[in-house]
Design a protein around this motif. Structure first.
Motif, PDB file in Angstrom:
ATOM      1  N   SER A   1     -25.611  -9.071  30.692  1.00 25.26           N
ATOM      2  CA  SER A   1     -24.570  -9.840  29.989  1.00 25.26           C
ATOM      3  C   SER A   1     -24.829  -9.829  28.491  1.00 25.26           C
ATOM      4  O   SER A   1     -23.911  -9.652  27.677  1.00 25.26           O
ATOM      5  CB  SER A   1     -24.539 -11.275  30.506  1.00 25.26           C
ATOM      6  OG  SER A   1     -24.233 -11.323  31.874  1.00 25.26           O
ATOM      7  N   MET A   2     -26.091 -10.014  28.126  1.00 22.96           N
ATOM      8  CA  MET A   2     -26.461  -9.977  26.712  1.00 22.96           C
ATOM      9  C   MET A   2     -26.121  -8.626  26.099  1.00 22.96           C
ATOM     10  O   MET A   2     -25.549  -8.543  25.012  1.00 22.96           O
ATOM     11  CB  MET A   2     -27.964 -10.255  26.578  1.00 22.96           C
ATOM     12  CG  MET A   2     -28.529 -10.103  25.159  1.00 22.96           C
ATOM     13  SD  MET A   2     -28.973  -8.414  24.681  1.00 22.96           S
ATOM     14  CE  MET A   2     -30.299  -8.071  25.847  1.00 22.96           C
ATOM     15  N   PHE A   3     -26.450  -7.551  26.807  1.00 25.78           N
ATOM     16  CA  PHE A   3     -26.216  -6.206  26.289  1.00 25.78           C
ATOM     17  C   PHE A   3     -24.716  -5.946  26.110  1.00 25.78           C
ATOM     18  O   PHE A   3     -24.303  -5.380  25.087  1.00 25.78           O
ATOM     19  CB  PHE A   3     -26.814  -5.171  27.248  1.00 25.78           C
ATOM     20  CG  PHE A   3     -26.522  -3.751  26.850  1.00 25.78           C
ATOM     21  CD1 PHE A   3     -27.188  -3.176  25.793  1.00 25.78           C
ATOM     22  CD2 PHE A   3     -25.565  -3.007  27.538  1.00 25.78           C
ATOM     23  CE1 PHE A   3     -26.912  -1.858  25.412  1.00 25.78           C
ATOM     24  CE2 PHE A   3     -25.291  -1.707  27.164  1.00 25.78           C
ATOM     25  CZ  PHE A   3     -25.963  -1.125  26.095  1.00 25.78           C
ATOM     26  N   PHE A   4     -23.913  -6.361  27.072  1.00 28.79           N
ATOM     27  CA  PHE A   4     -22.466  -6.153  26.976  1.00 28.79           C
ATOM     28  C   PHE A   4     -21.892  -6.873  25.760  1.00 28.79           C
ATOM     29  O   PHE A   4     -21.119  -6.293  24.984  1.00 28.79           O
ATOM     30  CB  PHE A   4     -21.783  -6.647  28.258  1.00 28.79           C
ATOM     31  CG  PHE A   4     -20.276  -6.587  28.198  1.00 28.79           C
ATOM     32  CD1 PHE A   4     -19.615  -5.388  28.396  1.00 28.79           C
ATOM     33  CD2 PHE A   4     -19.531  -7.725  27.927  1.00 28.79           C
ATOM     34  CE1 PHE A   4     -18.228  -5.321  28.334  1.00 28.79           C
ATOM     35  CE2 PHE A   4     -18.146  -7.676  27.861  1.00 28.79           C
ATOM     36  CZ  PHE A   4     -17.493  -6.460  28.067  1.00 28.79           C
ATOM     37  N   VAL A   5     -22.278  -8.121  25.563  1.00 32.76           N
ATOM     38  CA  VAL A   5     -21.779  -8.899  24.413  1.00 32.76           C
ATOM     39  C   VAL A   5     -22.283  -8.294  23.109  1.00 32.76           C
ATOM     40  O   VAL A   5     -21.534  -8.178  22.126  1.00 32.76           O
ATOM     41  CB  VAL A   5     -22.211 -10.379  24.536  1.00 32.76           C
ATOM     42  CG1 VAL A   5     -21.876 -11.146  23.261  1.00 32.76           C
ATOM     43  CG2 VAL A   5     -21.544 -11.020  25.743  1.00 32.76           C
ATOM     44  N   PHE A   6     -23.556  -7.903  23.091  1.00 33.69           N
ATOM     45  CA  PHE A   6     -24.153  -7.303  21.893  1.00 33.69           C
ATOM     46  C   PHE A   6     -23.376  -6.067  21.455  1.00 33.69           C
ATOM     47  O   PHE A   6     -22.982  -5.934  20.290  1.00 33.69           O
ATOM     48  CB  PHE A   6     -25.615  -6.953  22.181  1.00 33.69           C
ATOM     49  CG  PHE A   6     -26.318  -6.267  21.041  1.00 33.69           C
ATOM     50  CD1 PHE A   6     -26.954  -7.001  20.063  1.00 33.69           C
ATOM     51  CD2 PHE A   6     -26.340  -4.872  20.954  1.00 33.69           C
ATOM     52  CE1 PHE A   6     -27.600  -6.370  19.003  1.00 33.69           C
ATOM     53  CE2 PHE A   6     -26.970  -4.234  19.903  1.00 33.69           C
ATOM     54  CZ  PHE A   6     -27.608  -4.986  18.927  1.00 33.69           C
ATOM     55  N   VAL A   7     -23.143  -5.146  22.379  1.00 31.80           N
ATOM     56  CA  VAL A   7     -22.446  -3.896  22.047  1.00 31.80           C
ATOM     57  C   VAL A   7     -20.993  -4.173  21.653  1.00 31.80           C
ATOM     58  O   VAL A   7     -20.473  -3.582  20.702  1.00 31.80           O
ATOM     59  CB  VAL A   7     -22.510  -2.914  23.238  1.00 31.80           C
ATOM     60  CG1 VAL A   7     -21.642  -1.688  22.965  1.00 31.80           C
ATOM     61  CG2 VAL A   7     -23.947  -2.489  23.496  1.00 31.80           C
ATOM     62  N   LEU A   8     -20.327  -5.076  22.373  1.00 31.51           N
ATOM     63  CA  LEU A   8     -18.929  -5.387  22.070  1.00 31.51           C
ATOM     64  C   LEU A   8     -18.786  -5.943  20.660  1.00 31.51           C
ATOM     65  O   LEU A   8     -17.926  -5.477  19.884  1.00 31.51           O
ATOM     66  CB  LEU A   8     -18.394  -6.391  23.097  1.00 31.51           C
ATOM     67  CG  LEU A   8     -16.950  -6.860  22.883  1.00 31.51           C
ATOM     68  CD1 LEU A   8     -15.986  -5.682  23.028  1.00 31.51           C
ATOM     69  CD2 LEU A   8     -16.588  -7.959  23.875  1.00 31.51           C
ATOM     70  N   ILE A   9     -19.605  -6.919  20.312  1.00 28.87           N
ATOM     71  CA  ILE A   9     -19.514  -7.525  18.977  1.00 28.87           C
ATOM     72  C   ILE A   9     -19.899  -6.514  17.901  1.00 28.87           C
ATOM     73  O   ILE A   9     -19.280  -6.467  16.823  1.00 28.87           O
ATOM     74  CB  ILE A   9     -20.419  -8.777  18.895  1.00 28.87           C
ATOM     75  CG1 ILE A   9     -19.939  -9.834  19.885  1.00 28.87           C
ATOM     76  CG2 ILE A   9     -20.427  -9.343  17.472  1.00 28.87           C
ATOM     77  CD1 ILE A   9     -18.519 -10.304  19.683  1.00 28.87           C
ATOM     78  N   TYR A  10     -20.881  -5.677  18.185  1.00 33.22           N
ATOM     79  CA  TYR A  10     -21.304  -4.666  17.210  1.00 33.22           C
ATOM     80  C   TYR A  10     -20.162  -3.695  16.910  1.00 33.22           C
ATOM     81  O   TYR A  10     -19.887  -3.386  15.740  1.00 33.22           O
ATOM     82  CB  TYR A  10     -22.515  -3.908  17.760  1.00 33.22           C
ATOM     83  CG  TYR A  10     -23.035  -2.828  16.832  1.00 33.22           C
ATOM     84  CD1 TYR A  10     -23.691  -3.154  15.654  1.00 33.22           C
ATOM     85  CD2 TYR A  10     -22.852  -1.484  17.141  1.00 33.22           C
ATOM     86  CE1 TYR A  10     -24.155  -2.170  14.802  1.00 33.22           C
ATOM     87  CE2 TYR A  10     -23.324  -0.490  16.299  1.00 33.22           C
ATOM     88  CZ  TYR A  10     -23.972  -0.846  15.134  1.00 33.22           C
ATOM     89  OH  TYR A  10     -24.425   0.143  14.285  1.00 33.22           O
ATOM     90  N   ILE A  11     -19.464  -3.242  17.936  1.00 37.01           N
ATOM     91  CA  ILE A  11     -18.371  -2.285  17.744  1.00 37.01           C
ATOM     92  C   ILE A  11     -17.174  -2.948  17.055  1.00 37.01           C
ATOM     93  O   ILE A  11     -16.583  -2.384  16.127  1.00 37.01           O
ATOM     94  CB  ILE A  11     -17.949  -1.676  19.103  1.00 37.01           C
ATOM     95  CG1 ILE A  11     -19.063  -0.764  19.621  1.00 37.01           C
ATOM     96  CG2 ILE A  11     -16.646  -0.898  18.973  1.00 37.01           C
ATOM     97  CD1 ILE A  11     -18.820  -0.213  21.002  1.00 37.01           C
TER      98      ILE A  11
END
Length: 464
Positions: A47-57
């Motif tokens: 979940s952390m990784f998904f949110v991290f990548v989404l916000i980064y993009i």
């Protein structure tokens, strides 16, 4: 075929690479430090990784990182991607913490961030250019440039600062008078040149002295032949304005502007104004009540002084201040004009102004007189940070260049107010500070000015 141009300059490959490399960062972290994660924590990690990548993009997209026509200055890209990384890290951290059901071990998360940022740096500095050339090496567009040799060299310099990959065949002049190595012909022979060199794209420099019909015939020629034609607009020589390209329907639009045009930044500034004006009203309400009582007891007249001021681009609004002068202050202004400390008369400022009441001297010295302007900020006629709101008679004297200082909302404070305003009486210097704020505005600059304003208030420099 899809004719939409919405994503014509959107670098999809860059987005895919970002997702891939961040996935690689997580995989490396799991392989090396996976023993730090308990079995029931893997769902939270994902979940952390998904949110991290989404916000980064999303943040990269907002910062135009995926626009492949922007200058590819490495320090600029690193700076913007670092900001995106910070927001992604913050979002990922909150997701990581709120989702965990067992004890938290931050070592895995910290190691992931270190690997992630290292890969982002390597991707920016090396991988993007290399991978782009590998993918597109057989399909690099063959292009020619139409214009002068000097403008061709300047264009090539700018082109080299972007991630665009083009095969430059040479340049074509408007007159057949060049013998340089890169010269391949005159524009009147454009069709033969396109056929001879198998051209995919034509860049045409449009100077302001050129006839539109002259350029249009060659644009039509390219369209008939199915060759992409890009018109470089060079009709504005001065460099005080920023510019960007867009379209409305089928009409291309070239926009020149000197104020911030980023909608999300304007929305952020407005949210900031609303939140802090409400906080300011609540926190200072006891002071405002006591001030109102003191003004009423000190001299006859209303507690609140309302005056028409000039706002954004000449709009009129009523500014609210605690009355610090006697009721006939405006009527006496003309007779005191000779004492004005601002030599050019563009502002009105007198030390020990005889129109100020006893209470008025104190509330001006402490800037308490400006507290009602929180309501101006809340209503939207002013901002917390901006330029000094001028009076109607001041604006009537503005030159063309001075009008620019009212191209944004006025503020309770600003560059002038936070730069030792009691010592600045040259209106040109005031305008210079305001224009500097307009040209370089960022949300962080507003925060810096607010801190500097508080510092000035402790010095008791007063208000005007």
């Amino acid at each position: 075929m899809n004719r939409s141009n919405v994503s014509a300059s959107f670098d999809v490959v860059h987005v895919i690479l970002d997702v891939f490399f961040q996935g690689a960062a997580l995989l490396v972290t799991c392989l090396i430090w996976g023993d730090l994660v308990q079995t029931d924590q893997w769902k939270s990690i994902l979940s952390m990784f998904f949110v991290f990548v989404l916000i980064y993009i999303v943040t990269n997209r907002a910062a135009n990182i995926y626009n492949n026509t922007l200058f590819f200055y490495t320090d600029r890209v690193v700076k913007r991607e670092s900001v995106s990384f910070f927001f992604a890290f913050l979002s990922g951290f909150l997701t990581y913490e709120f989702n965990l059901q067992s004890s938290i071990d931050y070592r895995f998360f910290i190691r992931f961030l270190m690997i992630s940022y290292m890969i982002i740096a390597l991707e920016t500095l090396f991988f993007l250019k290399i991978i782009d050339r590998i993918i597109n090496r057989k399909h690099i567009p063959r292009c020619i440039y139409v214009g002068s040799k000097d403008s061709y060299n300047k264009f090539r310099y700018f082109l080299g600062k972007t991630p665009l990959t083009l095969n430059e065949i040479g340049y074509v002049s408007f007159k057949d008078d060049d013998e340089s190595l890169e010269y391949i012909g005159c524009i009147r022979d454009l069709e033969q040149i396109i056929r001879k060199y198998n051209i995919d794209q034509v860049f045409i420099m449009q100077k302001r002295e050129m006839d539109i019909e002259f350029i249009q015939q060659y644009i039509d020629l390219c369209i008939k032949m199915g060759v992409t034609c890009r018109v470089i607009v060079d009709i504005y020589r001065r460099r005080k304005a920023f510019s960007y390209n867009s379209s409305i329907g089928t009409y291309p639009i070239m926009t020149y502007h000197t104020v911030c045009m980023n909608t999300w930044q304007a929305a952020l500034k407005r949210v900031f104004d609303i939140v802090f004006s409400i906080v300011g009203i609540v926190v200072t309400s006891p002071i405002m009540i006591l001030t109102a009582i003191a003004i009423k007891l000190d001299s006859p007249g209303p507690v609140i002084f309302k005056q028409v001021r000039v706002g954004k681009n000449g709009r009129h609004f009523k500014i609210w201040k605690f009355r610090s002068m006697y009721r006939d202050a405006e009527a006496r202004k003309a007779e005191l004009q000779a004492l004005n400390e601002v030599g050019d008369g563009m502002m009105f400022k007198i030390k020990d102004d005889p129109r100020i009441t006893r209470v008025g001297k104190f509330i001006r010295k402490t800037s308490i007189d400006e507290l009602p302007q929180f309501f101006n900020v809340l209503s939207g006629s002013m901002s917390f940070v901006g330029t000094r709101p001028p009076t109607l008679d001041e604006v009537e004297k503005y030159t063309t260049e001075q009008w620019r200082r009212i191209s944004i909302k006025p503020g309770i404070t600003g560059m002038w107010q936070s730069s030792g305003r009691s010592t600045i009486t040259d209106f040109k210097q005031v305008v210079g500070l305001d224009v500097d704020y307009i040209d370089n505005w960022t949300p962080f600059m507003d925060i810096k000015i607010l801190f500097r304003t508080v510092s000035e208030l402790f010095k008791l420099n007063g208000s005007y």
